[in-house]
Motif scaffolding. Structure first.
Motif, PDB file in Angstrom:
ATOM      1  N   ASN A 294       0.720  -1.268  -0.117  1.00  0.00           N
ATOM      2  CA  ASN A 294      -0.063  -0.030  -0.088  1.00  0.00           C
ATOM      3  C   ASN A 294       0.844   1.275  -0.140  1.00  0.00           C
ATOM      4  O   ASN A 294       0.262   2.359  -0.546  1.00  0.00           O
ATOM      5  N   LYS A 295       2.108   1.208   0.361  1.00  0.00           N
ATOM      6  CA  LYS A 295       2.822   2.655   0.508  1.00  0.00           C
ATOM      7  C   LYS A 295       4.041   2.356  -0.611  1.00  0.00           C
ATOM      8  O   LYS A 295       5.053   2.979  -0.437  1.00  0.00           O
ATOM      9  N   ASN A 296       3.776   1.627  -1.492  1.00  0.00           N
ATOM     10  CA  ASN A 296       4.831   1.381  -2.817  1.00  0.00           C
ATOM     11  C   ASN A 296       6.015   1.164  -2.336  1.00  0.00           C
ATOM     12  O   ASN A 296       7.049   1.682  -2.511  1.00  0.00           O
ATOM     13  N   GLY A 297       6.304   0.016  -1.366  1.00  0.00           N
ATOM     14  CA  GLY A 297       7.494  -0.391  -0.996  1.00  0.00           C
ATOM     15  C   GLY A 297       8.435  -0.959  -2.152  1.00  0.00           C
ATOM     16  O   GLY A 297       7.896  -1.562  -3.025  1.00  0.00           O
ATOM     17  N   LYS A 298       9.754  -0.527  -1.885  1.00  0.00           N
ATOM     18  CA  LYS A 298      10.683  -1.082  -3.068  1.00  0.00           C
ATOM     19  C   LYS A 298      11.671  -1.865  -2.227  1.00  0.00           C
ATOM     20  O   LYS A 298      12.009  -1.721  -1.166  1.00  0.00           O
ATOM     21  N   PHE A 299      12.700  -2.203  -3.021  1.00  0.00           N
ATOM     22  CA  PHE A 299      14.083  -2.835  -2.402  1.00  0.00           C
ATOM     23  C   PHE A 299      15.337  -2.133  -2.886  1.00  0.00           C
ATOM     24  O   PHE A 299      15.238  -1.844  -3.884  1.00  0.00           O
ATOM     25  N   ASP A 300      16.140  -1.830  -2.017  1.00  0.00           N
ATOM     26  CA  ASP A 300      17.309  -1.204  -2.379  1.00  0.00           C
ATOM     27  C   ASP A 300      18.112  -2.091  -2.874  1.00  0.00           C
ATOM     28  O   ASP A 300      17.909  -3.313  -3.102  1.00  0.00           O
ATOM     29  N   THR A 301      19.422  -1.704  -3.371  1.00  0.00           N
ATOM     30  CA  THR A 301      20.273  -2.529  -4.007  1.00  0.00           C
ATOM     31  C   THR A 301      20.794  -3.501  -3.217  1.00  0.00           C
ATOM     32  O   THR A 301      21.225  -4.492  -3.773  1.00  0.00           O
ATOM     33  N   ALA A 302      20.765  -3.544  -1.821  1.00  0.00           N
ATOM     34  CA  ALA A 302      21.184  -4.539  -0.956  1.00  0.00           C
ATOM     35  C   ALA A 302      19.871  -5.297  -0.550  1.00  0.00           C
ATOM     36  O   ALA A 302      20.253  -6.368   0.328  1.00  0.00           O
ATOM     37  N   GLY A 303      18.787  -5.035  -0.936  1.00  0.00           N
ATOM     38  CA  GLY A 303      17.669  -6.062  -0.803  1.00  0.00           C
ATOM     39  C   GLY A 303      17.066  -5.784   0.499  1.00  0.00           C
ATOM     40  O   GLY A 303      16.132  -6.389   0.700  1.00  0.00           O
TER      41      GLY A 303
END
Length: 170
Positions: free
Chosen positions: A81-90
């Motif tokens: 719901n909050k448009n979560g993403k993963f950074d380059t480290a996961g």
């Protein structure tokens, strides 16, 4: 924690008796006792009345139904719901601005605990730790009102502490 344990925890933190909470919430003292001992579970309208009397959000009193995986699925919903993403480290990155407020309060709590560890007097150390825990819990219990206050939360917390302090007997 159960809903009854949450009611009792916040009632005691506010230095209220069951009788006083009953009066403030317009619910009988017997029902308050049954809620706190988990003999009965309050319906939503009663939860709302108790929360208003305790000056907290009703969600603070409620507890998950302990369904397997429910906590993880609540986290998944927030992530989606909050448009979560993963950074380059996961690592997960949430588009949740208010989480920074929680981390700020958590850091204040951790800083106070660290400073308490430097005290040699056990009574002083224990009192400082107890106050830090109370402050952090109070911040969470009155959220989102506490978040909208930002810098004046300290004033609100001090007012709360003054209200619940027992008057000294002479």
């Amino acid at each position: 924690m159960t809903i009854g344990e949450n009611i009792k925890r916040i009632r005691e933190r506010n230095n209220l008796t069951q009788k006083q909470l009953a009066y403030l919430s317009h619910i009988s003292e017997g029902m308050i006792k049954q809620y706190e001992t988990n003999v009965r579970t309050p319906k939503q309208d009663k939860v709302n009345q108790i929360a208003a009397a305790l000056d907290v959000n009703p969600e603070v009193l409620d507890v998950p139904k302990n369904v397997v995986g429910e906590d993880m699925h609540a986290l998944f919903r927030v992530f989606r719901n909050k448009n979560g993403k993963f950074d380059t480290a996961g690592n997960p990155q949430f588009n949740l601005p208010d989480i920074a407020l929680w981390f700020d309060e958590w850091k204040k709590y951790q800083d106070t605990i660290a400073s308490a560890d430097l005290l040699s007097d056990k009574t002083e150390r224990d009192a400082l730790i107890a106050q830090a825990e109370d402050r952090f819990n109070y911040w969470m219990d009155i959220y989102p009102r506490s978040a909208s206050l930002n810098h004046s939360f300290d004033d609100l917390y001090e007012e709360h502490r003054r209200k619940i302090e027992k008057p000294s007997r002479k």
